[in-house]
Enzyme design. Structure first.
Site, PDB file in Angstrom:
ATOM      1  CE  LYS A  77     -29.019  -6.131  12.491  1.00 33.67           C
ATOM      2  NZ  LYS A  77     -28.670  -7.003  13.635  1.00 33.67           N
TER       3      LYS A  77
ATOM      4  CE1 TYR B 231     -56.430  -8.174  -7.554  1.00 32.33           C
ATOM      5  CE2 TYR B 231     -54.656  -7.363  -6.139  1.00 32.33           C
ATOM      6  CZ  TYR B 231     -55.190  -7.596  -7.411  1.00 32.33           C
ATOM      7  OH  TYR B 231     -54.478  -7.235  -8.520  1.00 32.33           O
TER       8      TYR B 231
HETATM    9  C1  LIG Z   1     -28.769  -6.274  14.899  1.00 27.77           C
HETATM   10  C2  LIG Z   1     -27.797  -6.452  15.988  1.00 27.77           C
HETATM   11  C3  LIG Z   1     -27.505  -5.388  16.879  1.00 27.77           C
HETATM   12  C4  LIG Z   1     -28.263  -4.095  16.900  1.00 27.77           C
HETATM   13  O1  LIG Z   1     -29.345  -4.185  17.807  1.00 27.77           O
HETATM   14  P1  LIG Z   1     -30.318  -2.942  18.066  1.00 27.77           P
HETATM   15  O2  LIG Z   1     -31.348  -3.475  18.976  1.00 27.77           O
HETATM   16  O3  LIG Z   1     -30.869  -2.543  16.740  1.00 27.77           O
HETATM   17  O4  LIG Z   1     -29.475  -1.856  18.659  1.00 27.77           O
HETATM   18  C5  LIG Z   1     -26.467  -5.578  17.782  1.00 27.77           C
HETATM   19  N1  LIG Z   1     -25.794  -6.746  17.837  1.00 27.77           N
HETATM   20  C6  LIG Z   1     -26.083  -7.798  17.044  1.00 27.77           C
HETATM   21  C7  LIG Z   1     -25.316  -9.065  17.181  1.00 27.77           C
HETATM   22  C8  LIG Z   1     -27.103  -7.691  16.097  1.00 27.77           C
HETATM   23  O5  LIG Z   1     -27.407  -8.737  15.316  1.00 27.77           O
END
Ligand SMILES: *Cc1c(COP(=O)(O)O)cnc(C)c1O
Length: 373
Positions: free
Chosen positions: A42, A268
């Site tokens: 993702k 800034y």
């Molecule tokens: C993002 C996510 C993961 C991955 O978790 P990591 O700590 O990056 O391994 C696994 N399961 C769900 C439901 C997630 O949202």
């Protein structure tokens, strides 16, 4: 498709596919050979390049992918990735994309279950793969235990969908001071999934471990595990970090050097005032590239010729300035934000956030360059 040419002269995020292979094999070594791995790609592959990462993982034999939203799954399908993809956050507005692109929804509520079945029936689907998520304590997405009867009753009345997996998500798998809570989540998941399997009359896959879950609670791997951050090279714990290799290196160059006289200000809102004569380097990346303003005023740094140059003043949209008074450097020299040795984890924690946030923030403006080191 990321550029595969070596690149100097601008801000680039290098993605080391050999480091990805290493992390995949390390995670695999921690679980049983029959346990499947779902790679979480993702948010553009945690800010890297989801398609390049997914292609490499396909070549390594990955079993499953997960993305947060349907659109992210569509991007993978557009690049001919045929591996099953779980969409973690199903929204009714995306049902058509899901079915058109063979993406598998997380079904987390009775509302989503009923609406998705109605949609699948309308589309004449048979045994469309769905994944049932239970809330075991994170209180974010998922059915509760009391929904089991109704889920089973609804599913028994349709042939349009079939449960491919039952899953849950741990709230604090990286934090061993919360072990009792995590173990109670795992126990709850075990009981709930067994109950649902009894009622379904067939046996879907089960999965509840994320990266830290794999490392800390391997006994709860069931038939599949899900890893995101581990594949990208972080173990969420100093005792595991050394087994992983961060796949991303964020590099840039010095655009200009300024000599600031004692008493002069920089940037800034004049957030920095030189207390002595100071040499600064202006670099071509800013908060629009993912270097949040929290890294300004000394909270973050870049590394130039192996030496730390603290970010001075406020982070601008397109630039940062770093103090290079003590560093022998010139315009055009390389500056590293993070890489294998200059960990994104240390800069993120120093500024009060986590590696996940820093690496996923590298914006799409930054050029991606795939390499093998
Ligand atoms: C993002 C996510 C993961 C991955 O978790 P990591 O700590 O990056 O391994 C696994 N399961 C769900 C439901 C997630 O949202």
């Amino acid at each position: 498709m990321a550029n595969t040419q070596a690149n100097v002269g601008e801000t680039v995020l290098e993605i080391d596919l050999n480091a990805l292979d290493h992390n995949y094999h390390f995670l695999k070594s921690r679980i049983s050979p029959t346990t499947k791995i779902m790679a979480v790609v993702k948010a553009y592959g945690y800010g890297s390049d989801a398609v390049e990462v997914a292609k490499e993982l396909v070549s390594l034999g990955i079993d499953y992918f997960a993305v947060a939203y349907a659109k992210e799954g569509e991007l993978l399908r557009n690049d001919s990735i045929m591996t099953p993809i779980l969409v973690l956050h199903t929204l009714p507005a995306n049902f058509d994309v899901l079915i058109n692109r063979c993406l598998e929804p997380n079904i987390y509520s009775l509302k989503i279950l009923k609406e998705f079945i109605a949609f699948a029936e309308k589309e004449n689907q048979k045994n469309y793969p769905i994944h049932i998520k239970f809330n075991t304590g994170l209180n974010r997405l998922g059915f509760s235990e009391k929904d089991i009867e109704e889920i089973a009753a609804i599913l028994s009345k349709t042939k349009s969908v079939k449960v491919t997996s039952i899953f849950s998500h741990l709230a604090a798998s990286e934090d061993l001071s919360e072990a009792a809570f995590t173990l109670s989540q795992i126990e709850k998941f075990k009981n709930i999934s067994e109950l649902l399997i009894q009622k379904l009359g067939y046996t879907p896959l089960r999965h509840t471990l994320n990266t830290s879950g794999i490392l800390n609670y391997p006994e709860a791997q069931f038939e599949m595990v899900r890893s995101g951050i581990g594949l990208y090279g972080f173990g969420n714990d100093p005792k595991f970090d050394s087994f992983f290799r961060p796949i991303g290196s964020l590099k840039t160059i010095i655009s200009q050097i300024h000599e600031i006289k004692k008493g002069e200000s920089l940037g800034y809102n004049r957030a920095f005032t030189a207390t002595e004569d100071t040499k600064t380097a202006t670099l071509p990346l800013g908060h629009a590239d993912g270097i949040s303003r929290i890294y300004g005023n000394g909270k973050g740094w870049v590394t130039i010729h192996g030496k730390k140059a603290p970010i001075v003043g406020n982070v601008c949209m397109d630039m940062i300035m770093a103090d290079v008074t003590q560093i022998d450097c010139k315009e055009g020299d390389e500056a590293i934000v993070f890489d294998l040795t200059e960990s994104a984890h240390s800069m993120a924690t120093h500024a009060g956030t986590i590696s996940y946030e820093l690496i996923t923030s590298v914006s799409q403006r930054v050029k991606r360059v795939v390499c093998r080191k």
